[in-house]
Design a protein around this motif. Sequence first.
Motif, PDB file in Angstrom:
ATOM      1  N   UNK A 152      45.995  54.103  41.027  1.00  0.00           N
ATOM      2  CA  UNK A 152      45.740  53.097  42.045  1.00  0.00           C
ATOM      3  C   UNK A 152      45.196  51.813  41.452  1.00  0.00           C
ATOM      4  N   UNK A 153      44.162  51.265  42.103  1.00  0.00           N
ATOM      5  CA  UNK A 153      43.547  50.030  41.616  1.00  0.00           C
ATOM      6  C   UNK A 153      42.231  50.296  40.902  1.00  0.00           C
ATOM      7  N   UNK A 154      42.076  51.520  40.399  1.00  0.00           N
ATOM      8  CA  UNK A 154      40.909  51.812  39.563  1.00  0.00           C
ATOM      9  C   UNK A 154      41.183  51.419  38.125  1.00  0.00           C
ATOM     10  N   UNK A 155      42.237  51.955  37.546  1.00  0.00           N
ATOM     11  CA  UNK A 155      42.562  51.705  36.139  1.00  0.00           C
ATOM     12  C   UNK A 155      43.957  51.109  36.027  1.00  0.00           C
ATOM     13  N   UNK A 156      44.029  49.931  35.423  1.00  0.00           N
ATOM     14  CA  UNK A 156      45.307  49.300  35.097  1.00  0.00           C
ATOM     15  C   UNK A 156      45.542  49.414  33.595  1.00  0.00           C
ATOM     16  N   UNK A 157      46.696  48.969  33.141  1.00  0.00           N
ATOM     17  CA  UNK A 157      46.962  48.929  31.699  1.00  0.00           C
ATOM     18  C   UNK A 157      46.095  47.828  31.103  1.00  0.00           C
ATOM     19  N   UNK A 158      45.093  48.236  30.320  1.00  0.00           N
ATOM     20  CA  UNK A 158      44.158  47.332  29.645  1.00  0.00           C
ATOM     21  C   UNK A 158      43.306  46.503  30.598  1.00  0.00           C
ATOM     22  N   UNK A 159      43.099  46.998  31.794  1.00  0.00           N
ATOM     23  CA  UNK A 159      42.256  46.288  32.753  1.00  0.00           C
ATOM     24  C   UNK A 159      41.745  47.299  33.776  1.00  0.00           C
ATOM     25  N   UNK A 160      41.055  46.787  34.806  1.00  0.00           N
ATOM     26  CA  UNK A 160      40.591  47.640  35.890  1.00  0.00           C
ATOM     27  C   UNK A 160      40.613  46.844  37.185  1.00  0.00           C
ATOM     28  N   UNK A 161      40.386  47.516  38.293  1.00  0.00           N
ATOM     29  CA  UNK A 161      40.441  46.862  39.586  1.00  0.00           C
ATOM     30  C   UNK A 161      39.285  45.902  39.814  1.00  0.00           C
ATOM     31  N   UNK A 162      39.482  44.983  40.744  1.00  0.00           N
ATOM     32  CA  UNK A 162      38.452  44.009  41.082  1.00  0.00           C
ATOM     33  C   UNK A 162      37.232  44.697  41.682  1.00  0.00           C
ATOM     34  N   UNK A 163      36.071  44.112  41.405  1.00  0.00           N
ATOM     35  CA  UNK A 163      34.826  44.642  41.963  1.00  0.00           C
ATOM     36  C   UNK A 163      34.054  43.569  42.721  1.00  0.00           C
ATOM     37  N   UNK A 164      34.767  42.507  43.156  1.00  0.00           N
ATOM     38  CA  UNK A 164      34.122  41.403  43.880  1.00  0.00           C
ATOM     39  C   UNK A 164      34.609  41.314  45.324  1.00  0.00           C
ATOM     40  N   UNK A 165      35.163  42.395  45.833  1.00  0.00           N
ATOM     41  CA  UNK A 165      35.680  42.425  47.195  1.00  0.00           C
ATOM     42  C   UNK A 165      34.711  43.194  48.097  1.00  0.00           C
ATOM     43  N   UNK A 166      34.805  43.020  49.423  1.00  0.00           N
ATOM     44  CA  UNK A 166      33.946  43.797  50.316  1.00  0.00           C
ATOM     45  C   UNK A 166      34.086  45.295  50.054  1.00  0.00           C
ATOM     46  N   UNK A 167      32.976  45.964  49.882  1.00  0.00           N
ATOM     47  CA  UNK A 167      32.998  47.390  49.592  1.00  0.00           C
ATOM     48  C   UNK A 167      33.081  47.734  48.116  1.00  0.00           C
TER      49      UNK A 167
END
Length: 231
Positions: A152-167
């Motif tokens: 999903x949007x937890x782990x991307x290729x060489x990146x990770x999901x955004x953490x600046x959104x509501x929740x």
Amino acid sequence: MADTSKIYLRQAQIGPMANFVYLVGDPATHKLAVVDPAWDVDAIRKFAESEGYEIDKILLTHYHPDHLGGRMMGQNIEGAAKLLEHVKAKVYVNKHEADGVKQVAGLSDSDMVKVDAGDTMKVGELEVKFLHTPGHTPGSQCFLAEGNLISGDTLFVNSCGRVDLPGSDPEAMYHSLNDTLRNLDDSTVVYPGHAYSSESSTTIGDQKRHNMYMRFPTLDDFLDAMGYPRR
């Protein structure tokens, strides 16, 4: 690479936000789960039918509309609710995400199965394990089946999901990446929620070596890099 004798796994990029939709099935029974159906539900359903598979489960990584349908940026995105008009299936959501899913996608309690960290279910005879990986959203989850992780949007290729959104929660993201996912076998193949890289998949081992978000020695170092104050 998935063992095609044990698992049917297809990845499709659909929609203007480079979303990946996944079809995960059992080659023996031809039962199928769709992960994050959105944008073009008819195409997803017809492809599954053309492959000889029956959709009987829907798995959601998290409650953002580009992954399950709903209203976003002035447009109505079709998703899980529309798919349920054509198939008899249950929607599997993390228990922390159930209220959000109802609000975003218009699903009812009777449409959903609420799951928690470590739960398992079967698609035909294929076992799928649910990993609770909060950070991007409170109920973000990944799906592990036959050495394949749909992240999903937890782990991307060489990146990770955004953490600046509501929740979102940067501290929870650190622990999801570095306590939960980092402990998976290095050979685990990772299939992300978006095509944000020239590579459509990776492995846990590669990410442990090359993904900076899985290489910070402490939580404070991670928070510094993400622009958040230390604890």
